[in-house]
Design an enzyme around this catalytic site. Structure first.
Site, PDB file in Angstrom:
ATOM      1  N   THR A 238      -9.923  54.307  51.152  1.00 27.97           N
ATOM      2  CA  THR A 238     -11.017  53.354  50.970  1.00 27.97           C
ATOM      3  C   THR A 238     -12.320  54.002  51.393  1.00 27.97           C
ATOM      4  O   THR A 238     -12.359  54.740  52.373  1.00 27.97           O
ATOM      5  CB  THR A 238     -10.789  52.042  51.756  1.00 27.97           C
ATOM      6  OG1 THR A 238     -11.959  51.226  51.621  1.00 27.97           O
ATOM      7  CG2 THR A 238     -10.500  52.298  53.224  1.00 27.97           C
TER       8      THR A 238
ATOM      9  N   HIS B 219      -7.979  40.765  50.001  1.00 31.20           N
ATOM     10  CA  HIS B 219      -8.632  40.403  48.743  1.00 31.20           C
ATOM     11  C   HIS B 219      -7.698  39.625  47.814  1.00 31.20           C
ATOM     12  O   HIS B 219      -7.966  39.508  46.617  1.00 31.20           O
ATOM     13  CB  HIS B 219      -9.176  41.655  48.026  1.00 31.20           C
ATOM     14  CG  HIS B 219     -10.334  42.287  48.743  1.00 31.20           C
ATOM     15  ND1 HIS B 219     -10.810  43.543  48.454  1.00 31.20           N
ATOM     16  CD2 HIS B 219     -11.109  41.824  49.765  1.00 31.20           C
ATOM     17  CE1 HIS B 219     -11.838  43.830  49.267  1.00 31.20           C
ATOM     18  NE2 HIS B 219     -12.023  42.808  50.071  1.00 31.20           N
TER      19      HIS B 219
END
Ligand SMILES: [Zn+2]
Length: 263
Positions: A202, A106
């Site tokens: 996550t 990201h």
């Protein structure tokens, strides 16, 4: 041993980096999921930059935790290793994971890049950012709040090539993942099945995270480290319902002690 590690915000949360979820993620009563978008930047670049300036500063002040350190130890002990992190902070790198063993899928919050062309400034010390809307008056030392004005927007750094606004080098909601980074993950997965895949911190809400975890672990172990159940939990060969900083040092010690023999 061939190892893939996938990490998310839960790993950095334990170093004091707020996640986007929940009350703690809010900034000036704004939802980060709405700030981290190309639309928000087009509407109010100063506001979005203010938020990223604060996040950069918070990350500079933070320290890697036991989870980052454990992953770095595993990276150093394993030749065939890749860390794919969704975190845009530099805590994995500061813990000692080499750049060639890590993909920040990201992006990197300390990179400043052009909002239009390919220009990018990755200088961590001097990557440009605009001054904040809260500035300290040099005369009396008081904190003064300035509303975002067109004059302020002139202070947003511009691209030396095309004059467009510069922006943080992160992937915003609704944007595509960088092709070169995707390719590095694909190359690693094509290079052979993993003995161990660790998914830590996550909730694996993004389809590609789940996909990589399952492809990587098709002939090996899938270890999930997360206090909560996720969409990956039912595929895991080992579930560790603990925060990453508690669990990862122990798991990594076990893996290193195994020395590449069957777990
Ligand atoms: Zn440009």
């Amino acid at each position: 041993m061939r190892v893939l590690v996938l990490t998310g915000a839960g790993v950095s949360a334990e170093s004091g980096i707020p996640t986007f979820r929940g009350k703690d993620g809010y900034w000036r009563n704004l939802d980060p999921a709405k700030l981290a978008t190309p639309e928000a930047f087009a509407r109010d670049p100063q506001l979005v930059w203010d938020w990223y300036r604060e996040r950069r500063q918070r990350i500079r002040n933070a320290q890697p935790n036991a989870a980052h350190e454990a992953i770095a130890r595993l990276a150093q002990r394993t030749d065939d290793f890749l860390l794919v992190t969704q975190n845009v902070d530099d805590l994995h790198a500061r813990a000692g994971v080499a750049q060639e063993k890590m993909v920040q899928i990201h992006g990197d919050i300390f990179v400043t890049r052009c909002s239009r062309c390919d220009f990018s400034n990755g200088d961590r010390g001097g990557s440009p950012e605009p001054p904040g809307t809260h500035v300290v008056e040099p005369t009396n030392g008081r904190l003064r709040s300035i509303a975002a004005t067109s004059m302020q927007q002139k202070k947003i750094p511009r691209c030396p090539g095309c004059e467009a606004f510069l922006r943080p080098g992160v992937v915003w909601f609704g944007e595509q993942l960088p092709q070169s980074k995707l390719q590095r993950v694909e190359d690693f997965l094509d290079g052979g099945a993993c003995d161990v895949v660790i998914v830590a911190g996550t909730t694996a809400t993004f389809g590609y995270i789940t996909d990589w975890a399952l492809r990587g672990s098709r002939y090996g172990e899938l270890i999930e480290v997360n206090p909560e159940e996720t969409s990956l939990s039912r595929f895991a060969t080992r579930l560790v319902r603990e925060p990453a900083a508690n669990a990862l040092p122990r798991i990594v010690n076990e893996l290193i002690a195994c020395g590449g023999t069957k777990l």
